[in-house]
Enzyme design. Sequence first.
Site, PDB file in Angstrom:
ATOM      1  N   CYS A 332       0.789  -1.237   0.000  1.00  0.00           N
ATOM      2  CA  CYS A 332       0.000   0.000   0.000  1.00  0.00           C
ATOM      3  C   CYS A 332       0.830   1.301   0.000  1.00  0.00           C
ATOM      4  CB  CYS A 332      -1.022   0.001   1.129  1.00  0.00           C
ATOM      5  SG  CYS A 332      -0.551  -0.885   2.597  1.00  0.00           S
ATOM      6  N   ARG A 361       7.427 -11.302   4.648  1.00  0.00           N
ATOM      7  CA  ARG A 361       7.014 -11.187   6.054  1.00  0.00           C
ATOM      8  C   ARG A 361       7.721 -12.280   6.856  1.00  0.00           C
ATOM      9  NH1 ARG A 361       0.423 -10.300   5.307  1.00  0.00           N
ATOM     10  NH2 ARG A 361       0.603  -8.497   3.915  1.00  0.00           N
ATOM     11  N   GLN A 379       1.149 -10.624  -3.650  1.00  0.00           N
ATOM     12  CA  GLN A 379      -0.246 -10.252  -3.423  1.00  0.00           C
ATOM     13  C   GLN A 379      -0.810  -9.618  -4.689  1.00  0.00           C
ATOM     14  OE1 GLN A 379       0.085  -7.749   0.212  1.00  0.00           O
ATOM     15  NE2 GLN A 379      -1.398  -9.161   1.075  1.00  0.00           N
ATOM     16  N   ASP A 381      -2.651  -7.171  -5.250  1.00  0.00           N
ATOM     17  CA  ASP A 381      -3.171  -6.005  -4.550  1.00  0.00           C
ATOM     18  C   ASP A 381      -3.841  -5.020  -5.495  1.00  0.00           C
ATOM     19  OD1 ASP A 381      -3.158  -5.435  -1.828  1.00  0.00           O
ATOM     20  OD2 ASP A 381      -0.983  -5.495  -1.747  1.00  0.00           O
ATOM     21  N   HIS A 383      -5.378  -0.799  -4.936  1.00  0.00           N
ATOM     22  CA  HIS A 383      -5.694   0.315  -4.040  1.00  0.00           C
ATOM     23  C   HIS A 383      -6.538   1.298  -4.824  1.00  0.00           C
ATOM     24  CE1 HIS A 383      -2.091  -1.577  -2.325  1.00  0.00           C
ATOM     25  NE2 HIS A 383      -2.733  -1.351  -1.187  1.00  0.00           N
ATOM     26  N   LYS A 462     -12.610  -4.752   7.561  1.00  0.00           N
ATOM     27  CA  LYS A 462     -12.509  -5.429   6.271  1.00  0.00           C
ATOM     28  C   LYS A 462     -13.606  -6.480   6.111  1.00  0.00           C
ATOM     29  CE  LYS A 462      -9.142  -8.760   8.076  1.00  0.00           C
ATOM     30  NZ  LYS A 462      -8.006  -9.613   7.771  1.00  0.00           N
ATOM     31  N   HIS A 508      -8.271  -1.019   0.139  1.00  0.00           N
ATOM     32  CA  HIS A 508      -7.263  -2.043  -0.150  1.00  0.00           C
ATOM     33  C   HIS A 508      -8.040  -3.305  -0.491  1.00  0.00           C
ATOM     34  CE1 HIS A 508      -4.209   0.173   2.501  1.00  0.00           C
ATOM     35  NE2 HIS A 508      -5.361   0.645   2.916  1.00  0.00           N
TER      36      HIS A 508
END
Length: 633
Positions: A332, A361, A379, A381, A383, A462, A508
């Site tokens: 992000c 991670r 990911q 992802d 945004h 979420k 997100h």
Amino acid sequence: MLKITLRDDVREYPAGTRVLDILNDLGGRLKKETLAALVNGVAVDLTYPLHEDAEVRFLTFNDEEGRDIYRHSSSHILAAAVKRLFPETRLGIGPAIKDGFYYDFDRQESFVPADLEKIEAEMKKIIKEDLPFERFELPREEAIALYTEMGEEYKVELINDLPEDAVISFYRFGDFVDLCAGPHLLSTGKVKTIKLLNLAGAYWRGDENKPMLQRIYGTSFTKKSHLDEYLQRLEEAKKRDHRKLGRELDLFSLQDEGPGFPFLHPKGMIIRNELEAYWRQEHQQAGYQEIRTPIILNRVLWENSGHWEHYKDNMYFTKIDGQDYAVKPMNCPGAMLIYKTKMHSYRDLPIRLAELGLVHRHELSGTLHGMMRVRTFTQDDAHIFMLPSQIKDEIKKVIALTEKMYGVFGFDYHLELSTKPEKAMGSEEQWELATETLREVLEERGLAYTINEGDGAFYGPKIDFHLTDSIGRTWQCGTVQLDFQMPEKFDLTYIGEDGQKHRPVMLHRVVYGSIERFMAVLIEHYAGAFPVWLSPVQTIILPISEKYHAYAQTVLHELKTAGIRAELDLRNEKIGYKIREAQMQKIPYMLVVGEKEAETNEVAVRHRSEGDLGTYKVSAFMEKVQTEINSRK
């Protein structure tokens, strides 16, 4: 007299009445099946006495809370059996988990499978003894003294970590005593069927700096038939284990040189590339623009985003030119830096930036699991930066896109709304607004959902998508997170209709979640037998003898020219053996070629599950396969 509200009516009982007394009063099937109860929303034993007006709901094995109490009681029976057989063993903890329970033990010698058989037999004896679970409480000093004398150092540590004003409660059955908040069943005899499943290592309290304990997993049910069904599902799950199939189908490997960092092989890369190509196609059609951001960024960025404060323990770090940098655990902040590179008008919004972003991670070694739980993953992802007035429409579009993509893979799903966690950024008002907005979207679309208290991201609530695979297991993959915090942290703005600067709102979201994990889920969902469009090898050509190798090569060339992933088996083996090998490799189509096929420019087609499909002209077969590929059937 107390007013006790039951599901259907309100009844009066004298103060001190136990929940069990009310149950006995009601009688019938409910009395037979009830395990525990909720009193004003709090789970309690059936022996719990009532001293004020209350709402009472009885819990059976059909309720999640009831199953947890049943299996938590089972874990205590496990601990008691271990202490009877191996009295020198020290106790850790023993919670209920999804579909079962475990208990952690500290013992000098390692448990072996034969020990599990003995322990399970002892558990059945304890169940047959029908020993009542009895709750009692002790002052802190007495509780510590009790466990110090018993040499139970882990229990002493747990007591020392409890708040000063905490009630320290215990449960006893027979001569076994354990620290526990409860509640529990009335007696050990209420457990009907029980099975110990496997052994594992586990760090005490999940801390790799603390001792490694031995964890015994088990499960229990109220009916033997349900246990048998569950064990059959476990056997099926073993056959589908993505780690096993990943080796057999040559899709990926896990190496000692990179724990938690999977290696994708050529066939695995084909699946990944197909997933990414489909993802790009759907996102381009849905109005997303693809971006790519660096994996290493300066510490200042992560402090500004809040990750340094809230997520530092899961991050990797390095130094460049004497300054601190971090390997990104999330995508992000990079997307927000791209947003900030130019001024935006309200007319530009929504802006949908999508990224197949590689993140790292730090996960504890004991939690790593194939490609399901790794230390590096991609990911999918996106945004979305939008006006406050666009929030609901954008969330609805995300849900629709996610539904469409999951449908292609044959997944059903259920939804969870996750609320504010303990560690979070932003005001209560912002969290309430964000949470209520997500709730309204779900209800406006008529979607069923459950509440997952305290499991939101640190920057916002979420909606999570939990997929159901072909044998009924659930996997959390997609998510939509509403965020008022990051735009504030990064001072994101747009020029409104009034010519003034305003703050955008941000979403997100992911669909696959982690591509690596999604691949693992697909491997197990399909048991390695991927649909044609995803199969690394879509067709294999099997000549009956060397005499037909030339014709087989011609067919191979035609298939590859048509964009079909094809291979040729030229080994000097019998055709039956070649077919069995191809089926073991889960290849969708096998083309057998011999004298007749070579003369007529045809192929004898076999399907991995349907068997013999007859003879096709090569062109007709190619058209059939291309239709399946293009439709992602």
